[in-house]
Design an enzyme around this catalytic site. Structure first.
Site, PDB file in Angstrom:
ATOM      1  CB  CYS A   1      -0.816  -0.234   1.251  1.00  0.00           C
ATOM      2  SG  CYS A   1      -2.124   1.227   1.569  1.00  0.00           S
ATOM      3  CB  CYS A   2       3.827   2.156   2.146  1.00  0.00           C
ATOM      4  SG  CYS A   2       3.128   2.566   3.772  1.00  0.00           S
TER       5      CYS A   2
ATOM      6  CB  CYS B   1       5.722   4.775   4.435  1.00  0.00           C
ATOM      7  SG  CYS B   1       6.590   6.288   4.135  1.00  0.00           S
TER       8      CYS B   1
ATOM      9  CB  CYS C   1      -1.070   3.260   9.186  1.00  0.00           C
ATOM     10  SG  CYS C   1      -1.541   2.001   7.806  1.00  0.00           S
TER      11      CYS C   1
ATOM     12  CB  CYS D   1      -2.500   6.820   6.236  1.00  0.00           C
ATOM     13  SG  CYS D   1      -1.633   7.387   4.766  1.00  0.00           S
TER      14      CYS D   1
HETATM   15  S1  SF4 Z   1       0.592   4.403   5.771  1.00  0.00           S
HETATM   16 FE1  SF4 Z   1      -1.090   3.038   5.642  1.00  0.00          FE
HETATM   17  S2  SF4 Z   1      -2.914   3.879   4.436  1.00  0.00           S
HETATM   18 FE2  SF4 Z   1      -1.159   5.266   4.075  1.00  0.00          FE
HETATM   19  S3  SF4 Z   1      -0.121   4.129   2.392  1.00  0.00           S
HETATM   20 FE3  SF4 Z   1       1.200   3.260   4.010  1.00  0.00          FE
HETATM   21  S4  SF4 Z   1      -0.172   1.452   4.183  1.00  0.00           S
HETATM   22 FE4  SF4 Z   1      -1.504   2.717   2.936  1.00  0.00          FE
END
Ligand code: SF4
Length: 232
Positions: free
Chosen positions: A111-112, A222, A200, A197
Site C-alpha cells: 500500500c505504501c 513507509c 496506520c 495516514c
Molecule cells: S501509511 Fe497505511 S494507508 Fe497510508 S499508504 Fe501506507 S499502508 Fe497505506
C-alpha cells in the site's frame, strides 16, 4: 553534484545557517520540500519559505489522511500562500480497494509502495534539492541520518536530501513551535506523536519511540525515506 555540500562540513551548523550556505552554493537549483504537515515539517517549511516563497511543497495525498490533517493542510496553504503540490497515486482509494482489497491491513508495504513511494520518486525527478523534516531521534531507523545526504532515485537521478533538523530533539521542536507561535496539527493535543495516514496511525504505547504508533509497531518506515540509494 558538488560533493563538498554532502560532506560533514555543514553538519555542525544551525538549521538556518545550513540553509543559507546551501542556497548560496546552489543558487538557482531546483528545490522542493516534502511535507506531511507535522510539527517538524512546519518548522522546515517556515525556514525555507522565508527564502524561497514559492518552493513546491509536496504532500503525499494517499487519500487516507485524517480529516484534521486535510483541514490543517488547506488552512496553512491558504495562510502561507503555499505552492502546494498534492502528489497522487495512479489509482484512487476506491480503485485500489476494488482491485486489491484493504491493502493497509493485508499488505501495508505494498500500500505504501503504491500510494507513497512510487508517486514520490516520480515527483522528485525535477529537483536537485529535497528538504525534509526528518530527525534522528524520531526512530531507530533514522539514528544515522545526516543533515545532507546525496541520494539516487531509481531512475539514476541524483539529488541532495537535506534534513535541517536532523539533530533536533522533540523538546527543541516544541520550543521552536511555541516561541514562533506556529500552529500545529490538532492530533498532537490528543496524544499522537507521529502522524500519517489515519488507518496506520495510533497513539504510541512507547513515548520514547514516537513512530511505534505507526502501523501498530509492525514497521517503522513507509519506504519514502529508504527507497532511494544513499550516495554517502
Ligand atoms: S501509511 Fe497505511 S494507508 Fe497510508 S499508504 Fe501506507 S499502508 Fe497505506
Amino acid at each position: 553534484m558538488e560533493t563538498t555540500l554532502a560532506s560533514d562540513n555543514l553538519e555542525n551548523l544551525r538549521a538556518d545557517e545550513i540553509l543559507d550556505a546551501l542556497l548560496v552554493a546552489r543558487e538557482g537549483t531546483r528545490a522542493c520540500l516534502t511535507c506531511s504537515f507535522q510539527a517538524e515539517d512546519m518548522i522546515v517549511l517556515q525556514l525555507v519559505r522565508q527564502r524561497i516563497p514559492r518552493i513546491p511543497v509536496l504532500f503525499l495525498e494517499t487519500g487516507y489522511h485524517f480529516k484534521d490533517t486535510y483541514e490543517y493542510r488547506d488552512r496553512m496553504a491558504k495562510k502561507w500562500s503555499l505552492n502546494l503540490v498534492n502528489v497522487v497515486p495512479q489509482q484512487t482509494v476506491e480503485q485500489q480497494e476494488s482491485e486489491f482489497g484493504i491493502l493497509y491491513r493485508s499488505d501495508p508495504s505494498r500500500c505504501c509502495q503504491l500510494r507513497k513511494v512510487e508517486p514520490l520518486f516520480e515527483a522528485l525527478e525535477p529537483y536537485e534539492l529535497w528538504f525534509t523534516g526528518l530527525r534522528r531521534e524520531q526512530s531507530p531507523t533514522r539514528k544515522n541520518l545526516k543533515k545532507i545526504e546525496e541520494h539516487r532515485l531509481p531512475s539514476g537521478k541524483k539529488l541532495l536530501k537535506v534534513s535541517l533538523l536532523a539533530d533536533w530533539t522533540w523538546g527543541q521542536v516544541w520550543e521552536y513551535t511555541s516561541k514562533n507561535e506556529l500552529s500545529y496539527l490538532p492530533q498532537y493535543d490528543q496524544g499522537y506523536l507521529s502522524i500519517g495516514c489515519e488507518p496506520c496511525t495510533a497513539i504510541p504505547n512507547d513515548p520514547s519511540n514516537p513512530r511505534s504508533g505507526r502501523w501498530s509497531g509492525a514497521k517503522l518506515e513507509c519506504g519514502i525515506h529508504t527507497f532511494s540509494e544513499k550516495g554517502q
